[in-house]
Design an enzyme around this catalytic site. Structure first.
Site, PDB file in Angstrom:
ATOM      1  N   CYS A  68     -25.097  -5.150   6.556  1.00 63.70           N
ATOM      2  CA  CYS A  68     -24.553  -4.430   7.326  1.00 63.70           C
ATOM      3  C   CYS A  68     -25.270  -3.163   7.704  1.00 63.70           C
ATOM      4  O   CYS A  68     -25.659  -2.321   6.632  1.00 63.70           O
ATOM      5  CB  CYS A  68     -23.001  -4.151   6.928  1.00 63.70           C
ATOM      6  SG  CYS A  68     -22.249  -2.982   8.146  1.00 63.70           S
ATOM      7  N   CYS A  74     -20.962   3.775   5.922  1.00 60.52           N
ATOM      8  CA  CYS A  74     -19.286   3.513   5.803  1.00 60.52           C
ATOM      9  C   CYS A  74     -18.565   3.422   4.482  1.00 60.52           C
ATOM     10  O   CYS A  74     -19.415   2.875   3.815  1.00 60.52           O
ATOM     11  CB  CYS A  74     -19.153   2.294   6.695  1.00 60.52           C
ATOM     12  SG  CYS A  74     -17.327   1.640   6.639  1.00 60.52           S
ATOM     13  N   CYS A  77     -17.577  -0.985   2.231  1.00 62.07           N
ATOM     14  CA  CYS A  77     -18.182  -1.891   1.362  1.00 62.07           C
ATOM     15  C   CYS A  77     -19.212  -1.291   0.546  1.00 62.07           C
ATOM     16  O   CYS A  77     -20.279  -1.232   0.632  1.00 62.07           O
ATOM     17  CB  CYS A  77     -18.601  -3.076   2.268  1.00 62.07           C
ATOM     18  SG  CYS A  77     -19.756  -2.163   3.649  1.00 62.07           S
ATOM     19  N   CYS A 160     -17.788  -4.936  12.597  1.00 61.35           N
ATOM     20  CA  CYS A 160     -17.635  -4.977  11.088  1.00 61.35           C
ATOM     21  C   CYS A 160     -17.804  -6.227  10.684  1.00 61.35           C
ATOM     22  O   CYS A 160     -17.092  -7.065  10.812  1.00 61.35           O
ATOM     23  CB  CYS A 160     -16.174  -4.306  10.657  1.00 61.35           C
ATOM     24  SG  CYS A 160     -15.774  -4.375   8.885  1.00 61.35           S
ATOM     25  N   GLN A 275      -1.729  -9.109   2.659  1.00 65.10           N
ATOM     26  CA  GLN A 275      -2.965  -9.135   2.120  1.00 65.10           C
ATOM     27  C   GLN A 275      -3.979  -9.392   3.032  1.00 65.10           C
ATOM     28  O   GLN A 275      -3.911 -10.274   3.959  1.00 65.10           O
ATOM     29  CB  GLN A 275      -3.224 -10.198   0.885  1.00 65.10           C
ATOM     30  CG  GLN A 275      -2.077  -9.876  -0.201  1.00 65.10           C
ATOM     31  CD  GLN A 275      -2.621  -8.789  -1.097  1.00 65.10           C
ATOM     32  OE1 GLN A 275      -3.859  -8.125  -0.793  1.00 65.10           O
ATOM     33  NE2 GLN A 275      -1.798  -8.608  -2.107  1.00 65.10           N
ATOM     34  N   TYR A 304       9.115  -5.467  -4.984  1.00 65.77           N
ATOM     35  CA  TYR A 304       8.351  -4.992  -4.122  1.00 65.77           C
ATOM     36  C   TYR A 304       7.804  -6.417  -3.157  1.00 65.77           C
ATOM     37  O   TYR A 304       6.399  -6.516  -3.328  1.00 65.77           O
ATOM     38  CB  TYR A 304       7.126  -4.419  -4.925  1.00 65.77           C
ATOM     39  CG  TYR A 304       7.514  -3.473  -6.161  1.00 65.77           C
ATOM     40  CD1 TYR A 304       7.829  -2.039  -5.786  1.00 65.77           C
ATOM     41  CD2 TYR A 304       7.594  -3.817  -7.243  1.00 65.77           C
ATOM     42  CE1 TYR A 304       8.070  -1.332  -6.677  1.00 65.77           C
ATOM     43  CE2 TYR A 304       8.110  -3.043  -8.275  1.00 65.77           C
ATOM     44  CZ  TYR A 304       8.188  -1.679  -8.079  1.00 65.77           C
ATOM     45  OH  TYR A 304       8.696  -0.837  -9.070  1.00 65.77           O
ATOM     46  N   GLU A 325      12.741  -5.181  -1.335  1.00 72.71           N
ATOM     47  CA  GLU A 325      11.651  -4.399  -0.691  1.00 72.71           C
ATOM     48  C   GLU A 325      12.257  -3.123   0.024  1.00 72.71           C
ATOM     49  O   GLU A 325      13.584  -3.236   0.595  1.00 72.71           O
ATOM     50  CB  GLU A 325      11.250  -5.290   0.463  1.00 72.71           C
ATOM     51  CG  GLU A 325      10.276  -4.779   1.391  1.00 72.71           C
ATOM     52  CD  GLU A 325       9.090  -3.896   0.700  1.00 72.71           C
ATOM     53  OE1 GLU A 325       8.631  -2.893   0.980  1.00 72.71           O
ATOM     54  OE2 GLU A 325       8.298  -4.752  -0.206  1.00 72.71           O
ATOM     55  N   CYS A 395      -3.172  -4.082  -7.796  1.00 74.46           N
ATOM     56  CA  CYS A 395      -4.266  -3.979  -7.023  1.00 74.46           C
ATOM     57  C   CYS A 395      -4.959  -2.678  -7.814  1.00 74.46           C
ATOM     58  O   CYS A 395      -6.058  -1.968  -7.253  1.00 74.46           O
ATOM     59  CB  CYS A 395      -4.189  -3.695  -5.660  1.00 74.46           C
ATOM     60  SG  CYS A 395      -3.108  -2.271  -5.610  1.00 74.46           S
TER      61      CYS A 395
END
Length: 438
Positions: A68, A74, A77, A160, A275, A304, A325, A395
Site C-alpha cells: 500500500c 496511515c 496497517c 484502501c 466484526q 455484551y 447488550e 480484542c
C-alpha cells in the site's frame, strides 16, 4: 543521541523492540524482527526509550515490501512491512507475554496453553468496513481519508487495499461526490462508514452528521452515482467519543447492511458493531461453541452480545439463551435478527455486569466485552452464577490477562487460548479463551 539497535521482536503496538549495548529497551516504529537499525533516541525514560529510524543498516528476514502506498503514513496497517508468518508469531507471543506479565501466570504454562494464531485466508482485502474521517482542506473543501499515524490529521487516501475489492476505492469516489453535494455549504459530515458483504453483496454508506436540516434527496442521488449501494443512511449524532445517537434517517434503500455468518443472516444498523473480518469471526464462534460443550437443556448467557454474532448460534445449540447488550441500536438489531431466525432468546437491554448478578445458575457463559475488559465485580458474579464453562472473547490481551487472573482467583481454570487473526497487517489480535470451573 543516536544508537545502533538490533530488533528482537514486535510489541503489542506499531513498534519493534531492541536494546542498547547497556541493556535499555528501545521501541522503534517501522522496525521488523531481525532488523539492525540506526536510530535517533527520543523520549528517554528511566527504563526505556523510543527511537526513530535514521538508517536501515540490515534488513531482517521477516521484512517485506509494503504493497500500500500509504503504509508509512496511515495508521491503519502498521505491520504491512512484516511477513505474515512473523505477524502471526508475534501476535501469539504478545498473548503469551500478557498472560505471564499481567496475569502473573507461569511462563511455561502460558507457552503451553496459548495455541498458534489462526491465520486469515485473506491478508489484504479482508475488511467488510471502512471508517473514514473528514476535515477541511486549505481551500475549505471537504477532504475524506484516514487518520495519519500518531496524529489527528487526515490523510486523504484514494483507496484502501485492506477493504473488500468493491469498496477499496470508496474514499476517492465519496470525496468527489460529497464535495459536489456540499458546493459552498458545510453539511457537518464528520464521519463516513462504508460496509460491504462479499456473501450477500449488500453495501451501505452511512453519513454521520449533527442533527438538523440536510439535503436528503440530493445526498441519496449523488452518493448513488458514486458508489453502488443497497442502503444509504444518515446517522444523527454529535461528534466526540460518546456519539449519542439522536436518530437514523434512511436516505435510500434498505436502511441497514446485511451479512451472513455461520449460516445466519444478520441485518445491522449503521451505529451497531459487527466484526470487520467475517470469515475469521466465524472461527471465533466455532472455537467458542466447541469449548462450551453445551447440550439441548443447557442454560447459557451471552453478555455484551451486540447484534447476535454468538447469540444466534448459541440459540441453535442450547436449551435457553439469555442475551444482554447495552447499545440500543444493537438491541433492536438483535431482536430483528432473532425473529428472522425464528430463535427464542431472552433479550435484555442493559448493563451486562448489572444483569449478570440477578441471573441465577447458568450452565455456560459467553463474554465478549469491550477493550476495557470486565468490570471488577464481574468475576465474582460469574462465580455465583456457577457456569461449568466460560468462553471469554477479547480484542485486548492486556485486559484479558488481568481478567484471566481474576477468574482464576474465583475458581475458574484456564483450559484453552486460541488467538485468531481478524486484523492482518496490524498488531491487533482477537482471542477466544475457555475457562472451566474447578
Amino acid at each position: 543521541m543516536k544508537a545502533t539497535i538490533a530488533i528482537d521482536a514486535l510489541t503489542y503496538g506499531p513498534a519493534g523492540i531492541g536494546r542498547t549495548p547497556e541493556g535499555k529497551a528501545v521501541f522503534v516504529k517501522g522496525a521488523a524482527p531481525g532488523d539492525v537499525v540506526r536510530v535517533r533516541l527520543e523520549d528517554e525514560k528511566k527504563s526505556f526509550s523510543t527511537g526513530h529510524i535514521v538508517e536501515l543498516m540490515q534488513e531482517g528476514p521477516s521484512r517485506v515490501r509494503a504493497t500500500c502506498p500509504y503504509a508509512g503514513s496511515c495508521g491503519g496497517c502498521p505491520w504491512q512491512h512484516v511477513a505474515y508468518d512473523a505477524q502471526l508469531e508475534a501476535k501469539r507471543g504478545n498473548v503469551v507475554s500478557a498472560l505471564s506479565r499481567i496475569g502473573h501466570f507461569d511462563v511455561g504454562f502460558a507457552e503451553a496453553i496459548v495455541e498458534p494464531c489462526r491465520p486469515s485466508k485473506r491478508q489484504m482485502g479482508y475488511r467488510n468496513k471502512l471508517e473514514l474521517s473528514t476535515m477541511r482542506d486549505v481551500r475549505g473543501g471537504l477532504d475524506v481519508g484516514m487518520m495519519r499515524e500518531g496524529s489527528h490529521d487526515i490523510l486523504p487516501i484514494g483507496a484502501c487495499p485492506l477493504a473488500h475489492t468493491a469498496i477499496q476505492k470508496a474514499p476517492k469516489a465519496l470525496r468527489g461526490a460529497l464535495r459536489y453535494l456540499e458546493g459552498d455549504r458545510d453539511l457537518g459530515i464528520y464521519r463516513i462508514g462504508v460496509r460491504h458483504s462479499v456473501r450477500t453483496k449488500s453495501t451501505e454508506i452511512a453519513l454521520w452528521t449533527p442533527a438538523g436540516g440536510f439535503p436528503r434527496a440530493a445526498a441519496a442521488k449523488t452518493l448513488s452515482s458514486a458508489l453502488k449501494a443497497t442502503s444509504i443512511v444518515r446517522v444523527m449524532a454529535d461528534p466526540g467519543k460518546q456519539r449519542k445517537i439522536k436518530g437514523v434517517e434512511v436516505l435510500s434503500g434498505a436502511g441497514h447492511w446485511c451479512e451472513r455468518l455461520g449460516g445466519f443472516d444478520f441485518k445491522v444498523s449503521a451505529p451497531s458493531f459487527f466484526q470487520i473480518n467475517t470469515a475469521q469471526a466465524e472461527t471465533l464462534v466455532d472455537v467458542a461453541l466447541a469449548g462450551l460443550d453445551m447440550g439441548e437443556e443447557s442454560v447459557v448467557a451471552d453478555l455484551y452480545c451486540g447484534v447476535g454474532t454468538f447469540t444466534l448460534p448459541l440459540a441453535d445449540a442450547a436449551g435457553e439463551v439469555i442475551a444482554v447488550e447495552s447499545a440500543a441500536s444493537s438491541v433492536r438489531d438483535l431482536r430483528r435478527n432473532a425473529d428472522d431466525a425464528h430463535a427464542w432468546i431472552d433479550i435484555l437491554g442493559g448493563d451486562s455486569a448489572r444483569e449478570l448478578a440477578g441471573m441465577g445458575h447458568l450452565d455456560a457463559l459467553v463474554v465478549d466485552p469491550p477493550r476495557a475488559g470486565l468490570a471488577e465485580s464481574v468475576p465474582a458474579d460469574i462465580a455465583k452464577a456457577a457456569p461449568d464453562r466460560i468462553a471469554y472473547i477479547s480484542c485486548n490481551p492486556s485486559t484479558w490477562a488481568r481478567d484471566a487472573a481474576r477468574l482464576d482467583g474465583c475458581g475458574y481454570r484456564l483450559a484453552r487460548v486460541v488467538p485468531v487473526d481478524l486484523f492482518p497487517q496490524t498488531y491487533h489480535c482477537e482471542l477466544v479463551s475457555i475457562f472451566c470451573r474447578g
